[in-house]
Design an enzyme around this catalytic site. Structure first.
Site: not given
Ligand code: GLN
Ligand code: ZN
Length: 761
Positions: A18, A118, A437, A610, A646, A699, A731
């Site tokens: 909620e 985190k 990916g 992490e 990765h 990002h 990424c």
């Molecule tokens: N193979 C994933 C992607 O491309 C890797 C994502 C990640 O590293 N968090 O979305």
């Molecule tokens: Zn990544």
């Protein structure tokens, strides 16, 4: 001789999230502040009723937060970054610190949000306090006091929680160069004194003062500061010094020298601290034992706990408190609505509401209530039954674990020899280009997935639509001229959920949401039994994608450590063993992929870092089994099959040796945001294999220019020999739009081409 019962905090998102929905509506301007406040109050009231109904000695107040409890503490202390300060703080100030203020809502320039990071080794993220040398503190935000008053008014006995001054300082960051945050402590303590005085006026007797940093390995300056700080805080309100997430027996002598009135320790994460702590506990202190696990979903073995605690109760009498190990913030709210779960499996779990009940019952049983004692024994029966179940402990998985040897975790040839084999087998150019990916998860992909889940389209219709997306992704990559292609991961909602859903051994939930940050929640799967792969998972997608192109198609797997870190683990076997089971299952997938003609396979491990334990002295043991798990999954690959991995973060210094020990042929990492500075660790260490340092930040919606990428790559080539460099974004691209993705990749490919000529010529 009665024991006291309490919890360290309860989830604030509400049973059906909620608070999340109310917050997001408020941010979109769809509800008023008072409507939002009503939602928050209703959640708090319900949480307190629950604690009272289960006869906890105290209800906990101060655990509610509109966004994050560290941020609430910043407001309480009048400690707001200067760029967000404007008159007295309001709820909107709080949201601005958390989310930033964009140009759209004011004529000023955008004002950046504070960092988020985190919370210890959990998957919860807090807003990082910013400290500069001239910071001042003052009590400017009444939320804590208001909420205590609210609970008192409803007739509850209240024990508030407050993040302690040392942890608050430690968890923040210095924004001025070369300044020591501890110099702010005297000023900070004065604000805490005011808070305590006000709590005392409100009739608070006990305060849970959280100092979780005591479970880290603090240096002498920080540890030494506790004495000064707590001497200034001793007074009318009794202090329960609260630690969690790891043991504190190493610093128990420092702790017992503090003028507090009791200590809370987390016996779930560090059971071995109980006897050293008991041995040193001052005669007038209470000891709160965190025995109900606040950060996992398993039913507590109340019969066993009762047996374990009886002698402690004998020894401490009414100085014994029984509690959750940490705040229940980290577990899902309620098991009751999980109607799709098999009844047996359901009887293995306890979510936050059930954990409150467990705490109350355990207290009642210790206090000699015969019904409660009887109930504790019944309650533990499913746990007993599970211990012997062959559904849980699968003989074939157990047998396979025994086959693990160093050889199983080692490729048949060393990197240099593999690199040669791959060079002739794969036919890749100098400075090969690839992506990480995923490609944009378009609305259409999401709609198809949800239509399939709701039974509105058939499985084969769903498959056809995914194939169309794969085709589209392959065509676009060919047009862009990328060298190593990917299928785009359209079939995955989430890189861990997808594998958890296709391996046996996991349980998913309908409503098991846990707050990740602000209004964001995650719904991790639960490892319930030994893990197996009963059929190939990704092979048909990769094979289909490969059939569409003569370029190399990269297979795409999530690694064992990442799957482990982003799910709720079992508690009856070690994390190491779970990782090994996952590794063996993924190893079979690697096998099948290469059999199906996939010559390059990426095993993502973004979570390796992490997963590090809180204490440095435990790091190596973890890294050893984490690395071994990755290697088990990868080592079935033939020498000419190229294994990629990765990791999407930056700080590799601490773990670079282990990263190298993964022995992946290629690693892709995030570096673009620091202008390749992150390659330092790799350069210093002389990283032996191939590296793809991300050349642009996915990002951000900005499109990198060719010149900018060329420049970054040149910097990278200073640190890593160009023959071992790859060219890729930092990424996966699933959160981006196609238009920006194609524009960026076009520049990336042409940058690689330019550089190939320059460096070759
Ligand atoms: N193979 C994933 C992607 O491309 C890797 C994502 C990640 O590293 N968090 O979305
Ligand atoms: Zn990544």
């Amino acid at each position: 001789m009665a024991v006291t019962t309490h919890i360290l905090g309860f989830p604030r998102i509400g049973e059906k999230r909620e608070l999340k929905f109310a917050l997001e509506k408020y941010w979109r301007g769809e509800v008023t502040q008072s409507q939002l406040e009503e939602t928050g109050a209703a959640i708090r009231h319900e949480n307190w009723e629950l604690q009272a109904d289960n006869h906890l000695s105290y209800v906990t107040a101060g655990d509610f937060a509109w966004y994050d409890h560290v941020l609430t503490t910043s407001l309480l202390l009048g400690h707001i970054p200067a760029r967000h300060r404007q008159g007295s703080p309001t709820l909107d100030t709080l949201f601005q610190v958390a989310r930033g203020q964009s140009q759209h809502t004011c004529d000023c320039h955008g004002v950046a949000a504070s960092d988020m990071t985190k919370w210890f080794n959990t998957n919860y993220h807090y807003i990082v306090p910013e400290f500069s040398a001239d910071d001042t503190f003052d009590v400017t935000w009444q939320q804590l006091f208001d909420e205590i008053g609210e609970a008192q008014q409803r007739g509850h006995s209240v024990k508030p929680v407050l993040l302690g001054p040392l942890s608050y300082l430690y968890l923040g960051k210095s924004v001025d160069d070369g300044f020591d945050r501890l110099t702010l402590l005297p000023r900070l303590i004065r604000a805490y004194q005011k808070i305590l005085a006000q709590l005392s006026q409100q009739g608070v007797t006990w305060l849970q003062i959280d100092e979780p940093i005591l479970a880290l390995e603090l240096d002498a300056d920080w540890l030494g500061s506790f004495k000064l700080a707590y001497e200034m805080l001793a007074g009318d309100v009794k202090l329960l010094l609260t630690t969690y997430f790891d043991g504190i027996s190493g610093v128990i002598d420092d702790i017992v020298a503090l003028p507090v009135n009791g200590l809370h320790i987390d016996v779930v994460s560090a059971a071995d601290q109980l006897s050293p702590v008991l041995a040193k506990l001052p005669a007038d202190w209470v000891l709160s034992l965190g025995v109900i696990n606040g950060r996992n979903v398993w039913r507590a073995d109340l019969a066993a706990l009762l047996k374990q605690l009886e002698p402690v109760h004998e020894q401490l009498g009414d100085r014994l408190w029984v509690a959750s190990s940490c705040s229940l913030l980290h577990s899902p709210v309620d098991l009751a609505p999980e109607t799709q779960m098999n009844a047996d499996v359901k009887s293995w779990f306890a979510f936050a509401r059930q954990k409150v009940k467990e705490t109350g019952l355990l207290g009642a049983a210790l206090n000699g209530n015969p019904e409660a004692i009887e109930f504790c024994h019944q309650y533990s029966q499913p746990i007993e039954a599970r211990k012997a179940s062959q559904q849980v402990h699968k003989p074939q998985v157990q047998a396979r674990l025994k086959t693990i040897t160093d050889a199983l975790a080692t490729r048949t040839l060393p990197y240099e020899a593999r690199a040669k084999a791959q060079k002739s087998a794969l036919g890749l150019p100098f400075l090969p280009t690839t992506t990480i990916g995923s490609f944009p998860q378009t609305n259409d992909i999401r709609q198809q997935r949800s239509a399939f889940k709701q039974g509105k389209i058939t499985e084969s219709e769903y498959e056809e639509s995914l194939k169309a997306h794969i085709r589209d992704a392959v065509e676009r990559q060919e047009a862009l001229g990328l060298d190593v292609l990917v299928h785009g991961e359209a079939e995955r909602n989430d890189m861990v959920e997808y594998f958890a859903g296709h391996l046996t051994g996991f349980q998913t939930t309908q409503f098991g949401w846990v707050q990740s940050y602000g209004s964001r929640c995650v719904k991790p799967a639960i490892v319930v039994t030994d893990i197996e792969r009963d059929k190939p998972i990704t092979v048909s997608w990769s094979q289909y994608a490969q059939s569409l192109t003569s370029k190399q198609m990269k297979g795409m797997l999530t690694g064992p450590v990442t799957i482990l870190c982003w799910t709720f683990p079992r508690e009856d076997i070690s994390r190491k063993e779970i990782a090994q089971q996952l590794a063996l299952a993924l190893r079979d997938e690697v096998d099948d992929l290469q059999e199906a003609g996939i010559n390059i396979i990426q095993i993502d491990e973004p979570a390796i870092r992490e997963g590090l334990p809180l204490k440095k002295r435990d790091h190596q043991a973890y890294l050893d089994w984490a690395v071994q798990a990755f290697r088990i999954s990868a080592s079935g690959a033939k020498p000419e099959t190229q294994i990629h991995t990765h990791m999407c973060y930056s700080e590799f210094n601490e773990i670079i040796e282990s990263v190298a020990a993964l022995d992946a042929d290629v690693i892709t990492i995030e570096t673009s945001r620091s202008n390749m500075a992150l390659l330092d660790a790799f350069e210093k260490f002389n990283y032996p294999n191939e590296i793809g340092p991300g050349v642009y930040d996915i990002h951000s919606p900005n499109i990198p220019t060719e010149a900018w990428i060329v420049d970054l790559l040149k910097k990278a080539a200073e640190a890593i020999p160009a023959e071992r460099l790859w060219v890729n974004p930092d990424c996966g691209l699933k959160t981006r739009e196609w238009a920006e993705t194609e524009a960026s990749l076009k520049n990336m490919v042409s940058a690689a081409k330019t550089l190939r000529q320059e460096l070759a010529g």
